[in-house]
Design an enzyme around this catalytic site. Structure first.
Site, PDB file in Angstrom:
ATOM      1  N   HIS A 108       6.733 -42.015  30.083  1.00  0.00           N
ATOM      2  CA  HIS A 108       6.191 -41.139  29.050  1.00  0.00           C
ATOM      3  C   HIS A 108       6.910 -41.481  27.745  1.00  0.00           C
ATOM      4  O   HIS A 108       8.142 -41.594  27.726  1.00  0.00           O
ATOM      5  CB  HIS A 108       6.475 -39.672  29.362  1.00  0.00           C
ATOM      6  CG  HIS A 108       5.639 -39.089  30.465  1.00  0.00           C
ATOM      7  ND1 HIS A 108       5.450 -39.714  31.669  1.00  0.00           N
ATOM      8  CD2 HIS A 108       4.950 -37.918  30.530  1.00  0.00           C
ATOM      9  CE1 HIS A 108       4.668 -38.932  32.430  1.00  0.00           C
ATOM     10  NE2 HIS A 108       4.357 -37.842  31.761  1.00  0.00           N
TER      11      HIS A 108
ATOM     12  N   GLU B 214       4.837 -38.578  23.204  1.00  0.00           N
ATOM     13  CA  GLU B 214       4.056 -37.356  23.403  1.00  0.00           C
ATOM     14  C   GLU B 214       4.578 -36.340  22.383  1.00  0.00           C
ATOM     15  O   GLU B 214       3.910 -36.034  21.410  1.00  0.00           O
ATOM     16  CB  GLU B 214       4.210 -36.832  24.838  1.00  0.00           C
ATOM     17  CG  GLU B 214       3.441 -35.542  25.107  1.00  0.00           C
ATOM     18  CD  GLU B 214       3.814 -34.879  26.445  1.00  0.00           C
ATOM     19  OE1 GLU B 214       4.844 -35.239  27.020  1.00  0.00           O
ATOM     20  OE2 GLU B 214       3.053 -33.988  26.883  1.00  0.00           O
TER      21      GLU B 214
ATOM     22  N   HIS C 152       0.734 -35.857  37.786  1.00  0.00           N
ATOM     23  CA  HIS C 152       1.942 -35.411  38.488  1.00  0.00           C
ATOM     24  C   HIS C 152       1.500 -34.579  39.680  1.00  0.00           C
ATOM     25  O   HIS C 152       0.884 -33.526  39.499  1.00  0.00           O
ATOM     26  CB  HIS C 152       2.815 -34.578  37.549  1.00  0.00           C
ATOM     27  CG  HIS C 152       3.197 -35.310  36.292  1.00  0.00           C
ATOM     28  ND1 HIS C 152       4.319 -36.093  36.210  1.00  0.00           N
ATOM     29  CD2 HIS C 152       2.585 -35.411  35.090  1.00  0.00           C
ATOM     30  CE1 HIS C 152       4.402 -36.630  35.003  1.00  0.00           C
ATOM     31  NE2 HIS C 152       3.350 -36.230  34.297  1.00  0.00           N
TER      32      HIS C 152
ATOM     33  N   HIS D  12      -2.328 -41.041  35.303  1.00  0.00           N
ATOM     34  CA  HIS D  12      -1.289 -40.132  34.795  1.00  0.00           C
ATOM     35  C   HIS D  12      -1.524 -38.763  35.410  1.00  0.00           C
ATOM     36  O   HIS D  12      -2.276 -37.948  34.888  1.00  0.00           O
ATOM     37  CB  HIS D  12      -1.360 -40.086  33.257  1.00  0.00           C
ATOM     38  CG  HIS D  12      -0.255 -39.290  32.614  1.00  0.00           C
ATOM     39  ND1 HIS D  12       0.146 -39.501  31.314  1.00  0.00           N
ATOM     40  CD2 HIS D  12       0.529 -38.288  33.087  1.00  0.00           C
ATOM     41  CE1 HIS D  12       1.121 -38.649  31.017  1.00  0.00           C
ATOM     42  NE2 HIS D  12       1.366 -37.896  32.074  1.00  0.00           N
TER      43      HIS D  12
ATOM     44  N   ASP E  43      -2.830 -35.311  33.861  1.00  0.00           N
ATOM     45  CA  ASP E  43      -1.429 -34.879  33.713  1.00  0.00           C
ATOM     46  C   ASP E  43      -1.055 -33.850  34.793  1.00  0.00           C
ATOM     47  O   ASP E  43      -0.628 -34.245  35.870  1.00  0.00           O
ATOM     48  CB  ASP E  43      -1.190 -34.339  32.295  1.00  0.00           C
ATOM     49  CG  ASP E  43       0.246 -34.530  31.821  1.00  0.00           C
ATOM     50  OD1 ASP E  43       1.046 -35.102  32.566  1.00  0.00           O
ATOM     51  OD2 ASP E  43       0.559 -34.116  30.681  1.00  0.00           O
ATOM     52  N   ASP E  44      -1.182 -32.565  34.486  1.00  0.00           N
ATOM     53  CA  ASP E  44      -0.876 -31.493  35.453  1.00  0.00           C
ATOM     54  C   ASP E  44      -2.103 -30.579  35.542  1.00  0.00           C
ATOM     55  O   ASP E  44      -2.120 -29.491  34.958  1.00  0.00           O
ATOM     56  CB  ASP E  44       0.346 -30.690  34.973  1.00  0.00           C
ATOM     57  CG  ASP E  44       1.596 -31.553  34.896  1.00  0.00           C
ATOM     58  OD1 ASP E  44       2.176 -31.851  35.957  1.00  0.00           O
ATOM     59  OD2 ASP E  44       1.972 -31.955  33.785  1.00  0.00           O
TER      60      ASP E  44
END
Ligand SMILES: [Zn+2]
Length: 330
Positions: free
Chosen positions: A189, A192, A11, A9, A270-271
Protein backbone atom coordinates in the site's frame (compact mmCIF):
# COMPACT_ATOMS: atom_id res chain seq x y z
CA UNK A 1 -23.42 -12.16 -15.42
CA UNK A 2 -21.02 -9.32 -14.53
CA UNK A 3 -17.83 -8.87 -16.56
CA UNK A 4 -15.04 -11.34 -15.60
CA UNK A 5 -12.40 -9.72 -13.43
CA UNK A 6 -9.53 -10.39 -11.05
CA UNK A 7 -9.56 -8.99 -7.53
CA UNK A 8 -6.08 -7.90 -6.47
CA UNK A 9 -6.71 -5.80 -3.37
CA UNK A 10 -8.82 -7.62 -0.83
CA UNK A 11 -8.15 -8.08 2.88
CA UNK A 12 -9.79 -11.32 3.91
CA UNK A 13 -10.37 -10.03 7.46
CA UNK A 14 -12.29 -7.16 5.85
CA UNK A 15 -14.86 -9.54 4.39
CA UNK A 16 -16.30 -10.46 7.79
CA UNK A 17 -20.03 -9.72 7.52
CA UNK A 18 -22.02 -9.16 10.76
CA UNK A 19 -23.93 -12.46 10.39
CA UNK A 20 -20.74 -14.52 10.15
CA UNK A 21 -19.13 -12.50 12.97
CA UNK A 22 -22.00 -13.50 15.26
CA UNK A 23 -21.96 -17.12 14.09
CA UNK A 24 -18.23 -17.44 14.77
CA UNK A 25 -18.55 -15.62 18.11
CA UNK A 26 -21.22 -18.11 19.19
CA UNK A 27 -19.13 -21.07 18.02
CA UNK A 28 -16.09 -19.86 19.94
CA UNK A 29 -17.84 -18.49 23.03
CA UNK A 30 -16.70 -14.93 22.29
CA UNK A 31 -18.88 -12.13 23.67
CA UNK A 32 -19.33 -9.31 21.14
CA UNK A 33 -20.32 -5.91 22.57
CA UNK A 34 -23.28 -5.59 20.18
CA UNK A 35 -26.85 -6.67 20.80
CA UNK A 36 -27.40 -8.20 17.37
CA UNK A 37 -26.37 -8.07 13.72
CA UNK A 38 -28.33 -4.83 13.18
CA UNK A 39 -26.43 -3.12 15.99
CA UNK A 40 -23.16 -4.39 14.56
CA UNK A 41 -24.09 -3.30 11.05
CA UNK A 42 -24.74 0.14 12.55
CA UNK A 43 -21.18 0.15 13.95
CA UNK A 44 -19.93 -0.50 10.39
CA UNK A 45 -20.96 3.09 9.62
CA UNK A 46 -17.69 4.35 11.12
CA UNK A 47 -16.57 7.87 10.32
CA UNK A 48 -12.81 7.62 9.92
CA UNK A 49 -9.80 5.33 9.57
CA UNK A 50 -9.17 4.93 13.30
CA UNK A 51 -12.75 3.93 14.15
CA UNK A 52 -12.65 1.48 11.22
CA UNK A 53 -9.36 -0.05 12.43
CA UNK A 54 -10.68 -0.32 16.01
CA UNK A 55 -13.71 -2.29 14.83
CA UNK A 56 -11.62 -4.31 12.36
CA UNK A 57 -9.28 -5.52 15.12
CA UNK A 58 -12.09 -5.99 17.65
CA UNK A 59 -14.02 -8.32 15.34
CA UNK A 60 -10.96 -10.40 14.50
CA UNK A 61 -11.23 -11.93 17.97
CA UNK A 62 -13.97 -14.24 16.64
CA UNK A 63 -11.44 -15.91 14.30
CA UNK A 64 -9.81 -18.71 16.28
CA UNK A 65 -9.62 -22.01 14.41
CA UNK A 66 -8.71 -23.25 10.93
CA UNK A 67 -12.40 -23.78 10.32
CA UNK A 68 -13.14 -20.11 11.13
CA UNK A 69 -10.63 -18.91 8.56
CA UNK A 70 -11.94 -21.45 6.06
CA UNK A 71 -15.54 -20.26 6.56
CA UNK A 72 -14.46 -16.63 6.22
CA UNK A 73 -12.62 -17.24 2.95
CA UNK A 74 -15.31 -19.50 1.57
CA UNK A 75 -18.00 -16.87 2.20
CA UNK A 76 -15.89 -14.25 0.43
CA UNK A 77 -15.21 -16.50 -2.57
CA UNK A 78 -18.92 -17.26 -3.00
CA UNK A 79 -19.75 -13.54 -2.99
CA UNK A 80 -16.85 -12.69 -5.30
CA UNK A 81 -17.82 -15.39 -7.80
CA UNK A 82 -21.38 -14.02 -7.94
CA UNK A 83 -19.90 -10.63 -8.91
CA UNK A 84 -17.80 -11.96 -11.78
CA UNK A 85 -14.48 -12.45 -9.97
CA UNK A 86 -12.58 -15.26 -11.75
CA UNK A 87 -9.26 -14.85 -9.93
CA UNK A 88 -8.60 -13.50 -6.41
CA UNK A 89 -5.27 -12.55 -4.84
CA UNK A 90 -6.19 -12.48 -1.17
CA UNK A 91 -4.39 -10.47 1.52
CA UNK A 92 -4.21 -11.55 5.14
CA UNK A 93 -2.69 -9.88 8.23
CA UNK A 94 -0.81 -12.58 10.18
CA UNK A 95 0.56 -10.23 12.86
CA UNK A 96 -2.97 -9.34 13.97
CA UNK A 97 -3.59 -13.03 14.65
CA UNK A 98 -0.15 -13.96 16.02
CA UNK A 99 -0.49 -11.13 18.56
CA UNK A 100 -3.62 -12.74 20.04
CA UNK A 101 -2.18 -16.25 20.12
CA UNK A 102 -3.52 -17.66 16.84
CA UNK A 103 -0.65 -19.36 15.02
CA UNK A 104 0.49 -18.86 11.44
CA UNK A 105 -0.38 -22.46 10.61
CA UNK A 106 -3.99 -22.02 11.78
CA UNK A 107 -4.42 -18.92 9.64
CA UNK A 108 -2.68 -20.09 6.47
CA UNK A 109 -3.91 -23.67 6.46
CA UNK A 110 -7.42 -22.52 7.39
CA UNK A 111 -7.54 -20.00 4.54
CA UNK A 112 -6.04 -22.59 2.22
CA UNK A 113 -8.82 -25.05 2.97
CA UNK A 114 -11.11 -22.62 1.13
CA UNK A 115 -8.64 -21.17 -1.40
CA UNK A 116 -7.28 -24.54 -2.43
CA UNK A 117 -10.64 -25.84 -3.58
CA UNK A 118 -12.08 -22.51 -4.71
CA UNK A 119 -11.61 -23.22 -8.38
CA UNK A 120 -13.59 -26.43 -8.18
CA UNK A 121 -16.26 -25.00 -5.87
CA UNK A 122 -16.60 -21.37 -7.03
CA UNK A 123 -14.77 -21.19 -10.36
CA UNK A 124 -12.30 -18.71 -8.85
CA UNK A 125 -8.53 -19.28 -9.00
CA UNK A 126 -6.60 -17.85 -6.06
CA UNK A 127 -3.29 -16.63 -4.71
CA UNK A 128 -2.46 -15.74 -1.10
CA UNK A 129 -0.47 -12.63 -0.10
CA UNK A 130 0.63 -12.01 3.48
CA UNK A 131 0.71 -8.38 4.56
CA UNK A 132 2.85 -6.74 7.19
CA UNK A 133 1.29 -4.16 9.49
CA UNK A 134 3.30 -1.02 8.79
CA UNK A 135 2.41 0.54 12.15
CA UNK A 136 4.17 -2.38 13.85
CA UNK A 137 7.97 -2.70 13.93
CA UNK A 138 10.15 -4.10 11.16
CA UNK A 139 11.29 -6.76 13.67
CA UNK A 140 7.70 -7.89 14.12
CA UNK A 141 7.31 -8.11 10.32
CA UNK A 142 10.50 -10.16 10.07
CA UNK A 143 9.22 -12.51 12.78
CA UNK A 144 5.99 -12.99 10.81
CA UNK A 145 8.00 -13.76 7.68
CA UNK A 146 10.01 -16.34 9.63
CA UNK A 147 6.81 -17.91 10.98
CA UNK A 148 5.51 -18.19 7.41
CA UNK A 149 8.50 -20.20 6.16
CA UNK A 150 6.90 -23.65 6.68
CA UNK A 151 3.88 -22.46 4.64
CA UNK A 152 5.53 -20.82 1.65
CA UNK A 153 4.02 -23.32 -0.77
CA UNK A 154 0.70 -21.56 0.00
CA UNK A 155 1.97 -17.96 -0.17
CA UNK A 156 2.69 -16.08 -3.40
CA UNK A 157 3.81 -12.73 -2.08
CA UNK A 158 4.05 -10.11 0.61
CA UNK A 159 2.32 -6.76 1.06
CA UNK A 160 2.24 -3.82 3.46
CA UNK A 161 -0.94 -2.36 4.97
CA UNK A 162 -2.59 -0.55 7.94
CA UNK A 163 -1.99 3.09 8.95
CA UNK A 164 0.31 4.62 6.33
CA UNK A 165 1.28 8.11 7.48
CA UNK A 166 4.51 8.12 9.48
CA UNK A 167 5.41 4.60 8.37
CA UNK A 168 7.32 5.01 5.10
CA UNK A 169 8.11 1.95 2.98
CA UNK A 170 11.86 2.17 3.68
CA UNK A 171 11.19 0.99 7.25
CA UNK A 172 10.67 -2.48 5.74
CA UNK A 173 13.64 -2.62 3.36
CA UNK A 174 15.26 -5.65 5.00
CA UNK A 175 11.99 -7.55 5.33
CA UNK A 176 11.31 -7.08 1.62
CA UNK A 177 14.85 -8.13 0.74
CA UNK A 178 14.34 -11.29 2.77
CA UNK A 179 10.96 -11.90 1.10
CA UNK A 180 12.52 -11.46 -2.35
CA UNK A 181 15.28 -13.92 -1.44
CA UNK A 182 12.54 -16.45 -0.59
CA UNK A 183 11.08 -16.00 -4.08
CA UNK A 184 8.01 -14.05 -2.92
CA UNK A 185 6.31 -11.41 -5.09
CA UNK A 186 6.12 -7.92 -3.60
CA UNK A 187 3.33 -5.36 -3.37
CA UNK A 188 2.67 -2.52 -0.88
CA UNK A 189 0.00 0.00 0.00
CA UNK A 190 1.38 3.44 -0.86
CA UNK A 191 -0.06 6.82 -1.72
CA UNK A 192 -3.45 6.23 -0.11
CA UNK A 193 -3.12 8.67 2.81
CA UNK A 194 0.64 8.91 2.43
CA UNK A 195 2.41 11.25 -0.02
CA UNK A 196 3.50 10.40 -3.60
CA UNK A 197 7.07 9.97 -2.30
CA UNK A 198 5.91 6.78 -0.55
CA UNK A 199 4.96 5.35 -3.97
CA UNK A 200 8.42 6.08 -5.33
CA UNK A 201 10.02 4.59 -2.21
CA UNK A 202 7.90 1.43 -2.46
CA UNK A 203 9.13 0.96 -6.03
CA UNK A 204 12.79 1.84 -5.47
CA UNK A 205 13.45 0.56 -1.94
CA UNK A 206 11.01 -2.35 -1.63
CA UNK A 207 11.02 -3.39 -5.28
CA UNK A 208 7.24 -3.71 -5.44
CA UNK A 209 5.68 -4.93 -8.68
CA UNK A 210 2.25 -3.45 -7.95
CA UNK A 211 1.16 -0.49 -5.86
CA UNK A 212 -1.95 -0.85 -3.71
CA UNK A 213 -4.05 2.33 -3.94
CA UNK A 214 -1.35 4.68 -5.27
CA UNK A 215 -4.06 7.28 -5.67
CA UNK A 216 -1.94 10.25 -4.63
CA UNK A 217 0.49 9.67 -7.52
CA UNK A 218 -1.73 12.14 -9.40
CA UNK A 219 -0.12 14.94 -7.35
CA UNK A 220 3.24 14.28 -9.04
CA UNK A 221 3.25 14.40 -12.86
CA UNK A 222 6.77 12.94 -13.09
CA UNK A 223 5.67 9.97 -10.99
CA UNK A 224 2.57 9.45 -13.16
CA UNK A 225 4.81 9.47 -16.23
CA UNK A 226 7.08 6.87 -14.64
CA UNK A 227 4.19 4.61 -13.60
CA UNK A 228 2.82 4.77 -17.15
CA UNK A 229 6.23 4.11 -18.73
CA UNK A 230 7.02 1.17 -16.44
CA UNK A 231 3.46 -0.19 -16.65
CA UNK A 232 3.18 -0.36 -12.82
CA UNK A 233 -0.31 -1.57 -11.88
CA UNK A 234 -2.33 0.37 -9.30
CA UNK A 235 -5.00 -1.46 -7.30
CA UNK A 236 -7.62 1.23 -6.71
CA UNK A 237 -10.54 0.80 -4.30
CA UNK A 238 -13.10 3.52 -5.07
CA UNK A 239 -15.75 2.74 -2.43
CA UNK A 240 -13.05 2.41 0.23
CA UNK A 241 -11.65 5.82 -0.75
CA UNK A 242 -15.07 7.38 -0.15
CA UNK A 243 -15.64 5.65 3.21
CA UNK A 244 -12.18 6.59 4.50
CA UNK A 245 -12.48 10.14 3.11
CA UNK A 246 -9.51 9.79 0.76
CA UNK A 247 -11.84 11.47 -1.74
CA UNK A 248 -14.84 13.62 -0.72
CA UNK A 249 -17.35 11.83 -2.92
CA UNK A 250 -17.17 9.13 -5.55
CA UNK A 251 -17.84 11.77 -8.20
CA UNK A 252 -14.50 13.36 -7.21
CA UNK A 253 -12.54 10.15 -7.77
CA UNK A 254 -9.60 10.62 -10.19
CA UNK A 255 -10.03 7.18 -11.82
CA UNK A 256 -11.22 8.55 -15.21
CA UNK A 257 -8.31 11.00 -15.36
CA UNK A 258 -5.90 8.25 -14.31
CA UNK A 259 -7.11 6.01 -17.13
CA UNK A 260 -6.86 8.92 -19.57
CA UNK A 261 -3.26 9.43 -18.43
CA UNK A 262 -2.50 5.82 -19.41
CA UNK A 263 -2.08 4.41 -15.90
CA UNK A 264 -2.66 0.69 -15.50
CA UNK A 265 -5.57 0.98 -13.05
CA UNK A 266 -7.59 -1.84 -11.54
CA UNK A 267 -10.75 -1.62 -9.42
CA UNK A 268 -11.00 -3.64 -6.21
CA UNK A 269 -12.94 -3.81 -2.95
CA UNK A 270 -10.32 -3.53 -0.13
CA UNK A 271 -12.50 -4.39 2.93
CA UNK A 272 -15.88 -5.01 1.32
CA UNK A 273 -17.90 -5.86 4.45
CA UNK A 274 -16.97 -2.47 5.87
CA UNK A 275 -16.74 -0.26 2.77
CA UNK A 276 -20.08 -0.94 1.14
CA UNK A 277 -19.38 -3.41 -1.60
CA UNK A 278 -17.53 -6.22 -3.30
CA UNK A 279 -15.62 -6.08 -6.62
CA UNK A 280 -18.69 -5.99 -8.83
CA UNK A 281 -20.28 -3.31 -6.62
CA UNK A 282 -17.18 -1.17 -7.14
CA UNK A 283 -17.44 -1.68 -10.91
CA UNK A 284 -21.13 -0.72 -10.80
CA UNK A 285 -20.38 2.37 -8.72
CA UNK A 286 -17.70 3.73 -11.07
CA UNK A 287 -19.91 2.99 -14.08
CA UNK A 288 -22.89 4.82 -12.60
CA UNK A 289 -21.15 7.69 -10.84
CA UNK A 290 -18.09 8.29 -12.99
CA UNK A 291 -19.83 7.52 -16.26
CA UNK A 292 -17.32 4.92 -17.43
CA UNK A 293 -18.52 3.30 -20.65
CA UNK A 294 -18.22 -0.34 -21.72
CA UNK A 295 -14.73 0.00 -23.21
CA UNK A 296 -13.39 1.64 -20.05
CA UNK A 297 -14.92 -1.15 -17.95
CA UNK A 298 -13.42 -3.71 -20.31
CA UNK A 299 -10.05 -2.00 -19.92
CA UNK A 300 -10.32 -2.22 -16.11
CA UNK A 301 -11.18 -5.91 -16.32
CA UNK A 302 -8.35 -6.56 -18.80
CA UNK A 303 -5.91 -4.66 -16.55
CA UNK A 304 -6.88 -6.79 -13.56
CA UNK A 305 -5.72 -9.96 -15.28
CA UNK A 306 -2.62 -8.29 -16.78
CA UNK A 307 -1.66 -7.09 -13.28
CA UNK A 308 -2.33 -10.43 -11.58
CA UNK A 309 0.40 -12.82 -10.49
CA UNK A 310 -0.59 -15.42 -13.07
CA UNK A 311 2.90 -15.44 -14.58
CA UNK A 312 3.17 -19.09 -13.59
CA UNK A 313 0.00 -19.91 -15.53
CA UNK A 314 -0.06 -17.83 -18.71
CA UNK A 315 -2.50 -20.22 -20.33
CA UNK A 316 -5.05 -19.36 -17.66
CA UNK A 317 -4.39 -15.63 -17.98
CA UNK A 318 -4.95 -15.86 -21.74
CA UNK A 319 -8.22 -17.69 -21.15
CA UNK A 320 -9.46 -15.02 -18.73
CA UNK A 321 -8.39 -12.23 -21.10
CA UNK A 322 -10.32 -13.91 -23.91
CA UNK A 323 -13.41 -13.97 -21.65
CA UNK A 324 -13.00 -10.21 -21.08
CA UNK A 325 -12.71 -9.46 -24.81
CA UNK A 326 -15.72 -11.65 -25.60
CA UNK A 327 -17.89 -10.13 -22.87
CA UNK A 328 -21.11 -8.63 -24.18
CA UNK A 329 -22.37 -5.64 -22.18
CA UNK A 330 -25.74 -6.14 -23.84
ZN1 LIG B 1 -6.06 -2.19 1.53
Amino acid sequence: MPIPKAELHLHIEGTLEPELAFALAARNGVELPYADTDALREAYRFQDLQSFLNLYYELMTVLRTERDFEDLADAYLARAAAQGVRHAEVFFDPQAHLARGVGMGTVVEGLWRALGRSEEKHGVSTRLIMCFLRDESAESAMAALDAAKPHLDRITGVGLDSAEVGHPPAKFREVYEAAAALGLRRVAHAGEEGPPEYVTEALDVLGVERVDHGLRCVEDPALVERLVRERVPLTLCPLSNVRLRTVDTLADHPLPAMLDAGLLCTVNSDDPAYFGGYAGDNFDAVRETLGLGPERLRELARNSFLASFLDDDEERRARYLAEVEAYDFG
